[in-house]
Design an enzyme around this catalytic site. Sequence first.
Site, short mmCIF file in Angstrom:
data_model
loop_
_atom_site.label_atom_id
_atom_site.label_comp_id
_atom_site.label_asym_id
_atom_site.label_seq_id
_atom_site.Cartn_x
_atom_site.Cartn_y
_atom_site.Cartn_z
N LEU A 29 0.83 -1.20 0.00
CA LEU A 29 0.00 0.00 0.00
C LEU A 29 0.87 1.25 0.00
O LEU A 29 1.69 1.44 0.91
CB LEU A 29 -0.90 0.01 1.24
N ASP A 30 0.70 2.08 -1.01
CA ASP A 30 1.34 3.40 -0.98
C ASP A 30 0.62 4.24 0.08
O ASP A 30 -0.59 4.10 0.25
CB ASP A 30 1.24 4.06 -2.35
N LYS A 31 1.34 5.08 0.80
CA LYS A 31 0.70 5.84 1.88
C LYS A 31 -0.13 7.00 1.35
O LYS A 31 -1.34 7.05 1.57
CB LYS A 31 1.77 6.38 2.85
N THR B 112 -3.52 6.78 -0.82
CA THR B 112 -4.10 5.44 -0.71
C THR B 112 -4.62 5.21 0.70
O THR B 112 -5.80 4.96 0.91
CB THR B 112 -3.06 4.37 -1.08
#
Length: 702
Positions: free
Chosen positions: A390-392, A395
């Site tokens: 997961l990109d922060k 997202t």
Amino acid sequence: MTTYTCPMHPQIRQDKPGACPICGMALEPDQAGPKDEAAPELADFTRRFWIGLVLTLPVFGLEMGGHVMGRHLIAQPISDWLQIALSTPVVLWCGWPFFVRAARSVRTGHLNMFTLIAMGTSVAWLDSLVAVLAPQIFPPGLKLSNGRLPTYFEAAAVITVLVLLGQMLELQARSHTSDAIRALLGLAPSQARRVEPGGTEIDIALDKVQPGDHLRVRPGEKVPVDGVILEGRVAIDESLVTGESMPVTKGQGDLVISGALNMTGSFVMQAQKVGADTLLARIVAMVAEAQRSRAPIQGLADKVSAIFVPAVIAIAILTALIWGVVGPEPRLAFALVTGVSVLIIACPCALGLATPLSIMVGVGRGASSGILVRSAEALERLERVDTLVLDKTGTLTEGHPTLTEVIALDGQSQSELLRLAASLETASEHPVAQAIATAAKAKGLALSPVTEFDSPLGLGVTGKVAGETIMLGNDLYFERQGIDITDLKVQAQGASQLGATALFVARNYRLAGLICISDAIKISTPEALKTLKAQGLRLIMITGDNEKTAKAVAKELGIEEVLAEVLPDQKAAVIERLRREGRKVAMAGDGVNDAPALAAADVGIAMGPGSDVAIESAAITLLHGDLIGIAKARQLSRAVMANIRQNLVLAFVYNGASIPIAAGVLFPSFGILLSPALGAGAMALSSLCVIGNALRLRTLRL
């Protein structure tokens, strides 16, 4: 120009309706038309079915009435000629598409279900026709006890009508799978109101809108194209496109998307993306492309079909030979019945429908919930994913900084401190500057002009506002300027530990306060992460942010694995490393810098309102832009793949069990022999089972 393609073999493309040269299925347009626009193939088959049914019912009554009542209502010669007159147009006209497809299958070497249907109906009809016109050429042993030869006009006609019914129901089911696309197409208005340079306004067709045009959108109207608001402040309902349930307030400079509904007031917008470039058009194209794509599991059905049809023909010939040699009298009659029954009942209609219909329904169901699947392969891969990266920013979080706290020293008001900082930041285009300016604007603060503006790279900004020197920046910048930050250093450190950016404010070189900026976590993120963990996924957060901020966000969300300060080109390397370890990896992101990683993952997932590049690189796009969409997408993937497996089992079991029965294995022990007409009914029933099972996906609750 409309292009027609095959659901099972997307490589087949032509500029007019027709049948696939490989499997014989009706081709369909690559773009769904309006809801009231009937598919030409469906209209043609419907007409042939109803005409065939009207002609077949008397034939069935004439032949079967004699068997039921023990005597014929009219003389046998007259009955035979009536059956010829009524069944011939059914077989040769109503069933003509089957013969065309069968001939093409022989010519191309791709034998399919229509090869079997054409063989079965033609053999039954021709044998019956010769039995009536030239009975003398048949040996006496073939005659029945009443001295006449058996005819199968009713079988040929009933088989044709039942196959037409199956095709009609299949085409209707396939038509329903495009309902999601038609619903999306219906979002765009048919015209737009253009504001001319002189101020006059005229209504023009949507396809006449050009980038740069000024368009007025009145209350209750839909936004015609993608663009930016020039005048007005209104509430926009984007729920039908993005899934966002609450109307969004938008004003000058804000983007609006085609299909969104203007709830209040009137505004003028400048068109930026028109035609096929709008988000709505790209969504429609993506859904249509996915519905035509093939899942790898379909290769199994293709391999079986390639062997199955020639095998059925061989079994039918062998069955006829065995009955013709060792069967009871009249042997040749039994040989004909069993051979034709095997050909008809073994038609692999259900096998051909098993995969594409489930894919089409599933992709459409996903689209109606804001889950855009680029390909069937992505659905199949998503089911097997065990690791989610997961990109922060954008997202897990909102993707844009917002002001969270203002601390003022020496009795100064927070509003005044914010006003001065916002006035200074009007000269900057940095996202943090935008966050401060937006907060001041929301409070209705009157900003002052700034002079002598300077922005030391990576440190902060300075300038003169209303005659005062105002400085805004990090601790390093203030230390270099010799400004004591002791009074607020503890608060700044506390904010940093929570993942916020702390900016000191000085008036005339004296510390005046602290402004905290953070990228807020999306409201739906915590619950979504719990759901994803419950699904057994290993969660890894990856970000270019500093390690302190990244760990603060991860701790708040309960994510144990964090990779911080990762450069864009390194994100793809992380994905590839995980895949080398044997993990099935999905990557979720929204920015341009995420595109390489999205492409490198087994399944790339673009978060809704992200960049065009991210959407193009991803296999799945979530229009709602929150993580709960990933859980829903996995649920959809599992449901579709389970549905496909169910369909394949239904098709394999049906054909495996029906062929021996049609060949007459039950006759020696139980006296049961399946007629060709009953075989056709059973074949149609198997297709209906597969169609009904696939359509269950339309009611799937996500």
